[in-house]
Design a protein around this motif. Structure first.
Motif, PDB file in Angstrom:
ATOM      1  N   GLY A  56       0.839  -1.196   0.000  1.00 18.89           N
ATOM      2  CA  GLY A  56       0.000   0.000   0.000  1.00 18.89           C
ATOM      3  C   GLY A  56       0.874   1.245   0.000  1.00 18.89           C
ATOM      4  N   THR A  57       1.975   1.159   0.720  1.00 19.93           N
ATOM      5  CA  THR A  57       2.921   2.265   0.790  1.00 19.93           C
ATOM      6  C   THR A  57       3.456   2.599  -0.613  1.00 19.93           C
ATOM      7  OG1 THR A  57       3.558   1.501   2.987  1.00 19.93           O
ATOM      8  CG2 THR A  57       5.079   3.009   1.895  1.00 19.93           C
ATOM      9  N   ALA A  58       3.822   1.578  -1.367  1.00 16.74           N
ATOM     10  CA  ALA A  58       4.329   1.776  -2.731  1.00 16.74           C
ATOM     11  C   ALA A  58       3.243   2.387  -3.620  1.00 16.74           C
ATOM     12  CB  ALA A  58       4.807   0.449  -3.312  1.00 16.74           C
ATOM     13  N   PHE A 177      -4.629   0.930  -2.542  1.00 20.80           N
ATOM     14  CA  PHE A 177      -5.100  -0.156  -1.681  1.00 20.80           C
ATOM     15  C   PHE A 177      -3.921  -0.943  -1.119  1.00 20.80           C
ATOM     16  CE2 PHE A 177      -8.697   0.532  -4.570  1.00 20.80           C
ATOM     17  CZ  PHE A 177      -9.752   0.584  -3.670  1.00 20.80           C
ATOM     18  N   SER A 178      -4.142  -1.581   0.028  1.00 20.02           N
ATOM     19  CA  SER A 178      -3.103  -2.431   0.623  1.00 20.02           C
ATOM     20  C   SER A 178      -3.599  -3.863   0.738  1.00 20.02           C
ATOM     21  CB  SER A 178      -2.745  -1.912   2.017  1.00 20.02           C
ATOM     22  OG  SER A 178      -1.977  -2.880   2.708  1.00 20.02           O
ATOM     23  N   PHE A 179      -2.693  -4.796   0.491  1.00 17.36           N
ATOM     24  CA  PHE A 179      -2.973  -6.211   0.732  1.00 17.36           C
ATOM     25  C   PHE A 179      -2.017  -6.761   1.782  1.00 17.36           C
ATOM     26  CE2 PHE A 179      -4.117  -5.482  -3.848  1.00 17.36           C
ATOM     27  CZ  PHE A 179      -5.496  -5.469  -3.636  1.00 17.36           C
ATOM     28  N   THR A 182      -2.642  -7.653   7.480  1.00 21.17           N
ATOM     29  CA  THR A 182      -3.620  -7.145   8.451  1.00 21.17           C
ATOM     30  C   THR A 182      -4.887  -6.601   7.784  1.00 21.17           C
ATOM     31  OG1 THR A 182      -2.452  -5.049   8.366  1.00 21.17           O
ATOM     32  CG2 THR A 182      -1.920  -6.515  10.203  1.00 21.17           C
ATOM     33  N   LYS A 183      -4.896  -6.530   6.467  1.00 22.04           N
ATOM     34  CA  LYS A 183      -6.067  -5.996   5.772  1.00 22.04           C
ATOM     35  C   LYS A 183      -7.075  -7.119   5.465  1.00 22.04           C
ATOM     36  CE  LYS A 183      -4.281  -1.808   5.629  1.00 22.04           C
ATOM     37  NZ  LYS A 183      -3.000  -1.747   6.362  1.00 22.04           N
ATOM     38  N   ASN A 184      -8.241  -6.774   4.968  1.00 20.08           N
ATOM     39  CA  ASN A 184      -9.295  -7.782   4.745  1.00 20.08           C
ATOM     40  C   ASN A 184      -8.860  -8.884   3.782  1.00 20.08           C
ATOM     41  OD1 ASN A 184     -10.551  -5.664   6.043  1.00 20.08           O
ATOM     42  ND2 ASN A 184     -12.511  -6.015   5.036  1.00 20.08           N
TER      43      ASN A 184
END
Ligand SMILES: *Cc1c(COP(=O)(O)O)cnc(C)c1O
Length: 386
Positions: A56-58, A177-179, A182-184
């Protein structure tokens, strides 16, 4: 019983797909499993273009870069967020400007936006805290009026719909978005940048591929690729994409189980909210949340301390305090902020509790019952209900 704050969700399909990806001999970015994730996301959510990235940071970093933001520019974001939102701005040489949040969602307060806009403001970067969509209906008109682009830090909100019933990520020029595990929906580390501006798509390929036009070779436009731009290696390994695809394919099931947690928390907390001891999240009317997380706002930091330690010491349940506002931690202070510059954020951050939230908790009626009963006991020991 011991209840963690978070735990990744394992799927048998993931093992199968990962093995297939390993054996395919194609492990780098933009191969079969990447493409399967991209297709799924574009079809389901009506996204313009999707770039699978390492985190997500990238995605945030690449989005800021793609919007052409650099030294001298300002980006407005909430102070109540993860460090990545601000770091993406710093890495591109620009300056983060912190905005207050509001208590019903813990998201950026659009009423406090206009006072922060200057001639240098190039981007507004709201986040969707706990998967609750930010108030784009108020933010977008302000951004348009000033000619400012908007990227949503949607790290937590995949599969949520905003107050107008539109999928998160389908509305703004950019969404990240982040994968993260800790994400869904996760693959350990991973992310996606959604680009809804057609005129930015080609350059996004360049930035993703270390500043080269390799994409044009893959597309058969050119026979040899070379250096055309800046960028980085914003690519997701196909092995991780295989793991992720298993999770994305089970989005409805995962969301269903997580929804049971939200429901159970709302039921146990309602009488305490009614009595004025605490408040729970209030997503905007018309929105649909993805059940990423659940927070409670207690009356004071002291109450929070008591609540957290009783949950942990008496019941073995790990709840968590949430973010330390960015403006008041080391780097924020270095940028010239003082804690009292954002009093609302400071106050809310001092009282918020994040409850345990992970897919397996929704799947286990026993565990969930144990958690809600324990929360009830702790609150009853602290407050009296009439
Ligand atoms: C998780 C998260 C990020 C970072 O995502 P990574 O995939 O861990 O890099 C950024 N912003 C917010 C709001 C997040 O919750």
């Amino acid at each position: 019983m011991s209840i963690p704050f978070n735990k990744p969700y394992l799927l048998n399909e993931a093992e199968e797909y990962v093995l297939e990806a390993l054996r395919s001999g194609q492990h780098c970015g933009n191969h079969k499993w990447n493409q399967k994730c991209i297709n799924l996301l574009k079809e389901r959510f009506d996204f313009g273009e999707v770039f699978m990235v390492p985190s997500g940071t990238a995605a945030l970093e690449m989005g800021v870069m793609l919007a052409g933001i650099g030294p001298g520019d300002e980006v407005i974001l909430p102070s109540y967020t993860f460090s990545s939102t601000a770091t993406a701005v710093l890495l591109n040489g620009a300056t983060p400007v912190f905005c207050e949040i509001e208590p019903r969602t813990m998201n950026l307060d659009p009423r406090r936006l206009e006072e922060l806009i200057t001639s240098r403001t190039k981007m507004i970067m709201p986040i969707d805290y706990a998967g609750i969509p930010c108030d784009l209906e108020s933010i977008l008109p302000i951004a348009e009026r000033h000619g400012i682009t908007v990227m949503v830090d949607a790290a937590q909100s995949m599969n949520s719909k905003d107050q107008s019933g539109r999928w998160v990520g389908s509305v703004t020029p950019l969404a990240a978005f982040s994968f993260h595990e800790t994400k869904n929906f996760g693959c350990g580390e991973g992310g996606a940048l959604v680009v809804n501006r057609q005129d930015w798509v080609q350059r996004a390929h360049f930035l993703q591929e270390k500043g080269t036009d390799r994409r044009l070779v893959l597309d058969g436009v050119r026979s040899k690729y070379g250096w055309v731009d800046k960028g980085s290696s914003y690519l997701l390994s196909d092995v991780l994409a295989a793991m992720l695809f298993a999770q994305l394919s089970k989005m409805d099931e995962i969301t269903h189980y997580r929804g049971l947690i939200t429901e159970a928390y709302n039921i146990v907390l309602a009488p305490f909210e009614l009595a004025g001891y605490l408040s729970v999240p209030h997503p905007p009317e018309g929105s649909e949340i993805n059940h990423h997380a659940f927070f409670i706002l207690l009356k004071t930091s002291e109450d929070r301390q008591i609540f957290l330690s009783k949950l942990r010491n008496e019941f073995g349940i790990s709840a968590y305090i949430g973010y330390v506002p960015l403006h008041s931690f080391t780097k924020g202070l270095e940028l010239g902020y003082k804690a009292e510059d954002l009093p609302i954020t400071e106050n809310l951050a001092g009282r918020v509790v994040r409850l345990p939230f992970y897919t397996d908790l929704g799947k286990s009626a026993d565990e969930l019952k144990y958690v809600t009963n324990s929360i009830h006991s702790v609150l009853e020991s602290m407050y009296t209900l009439n």
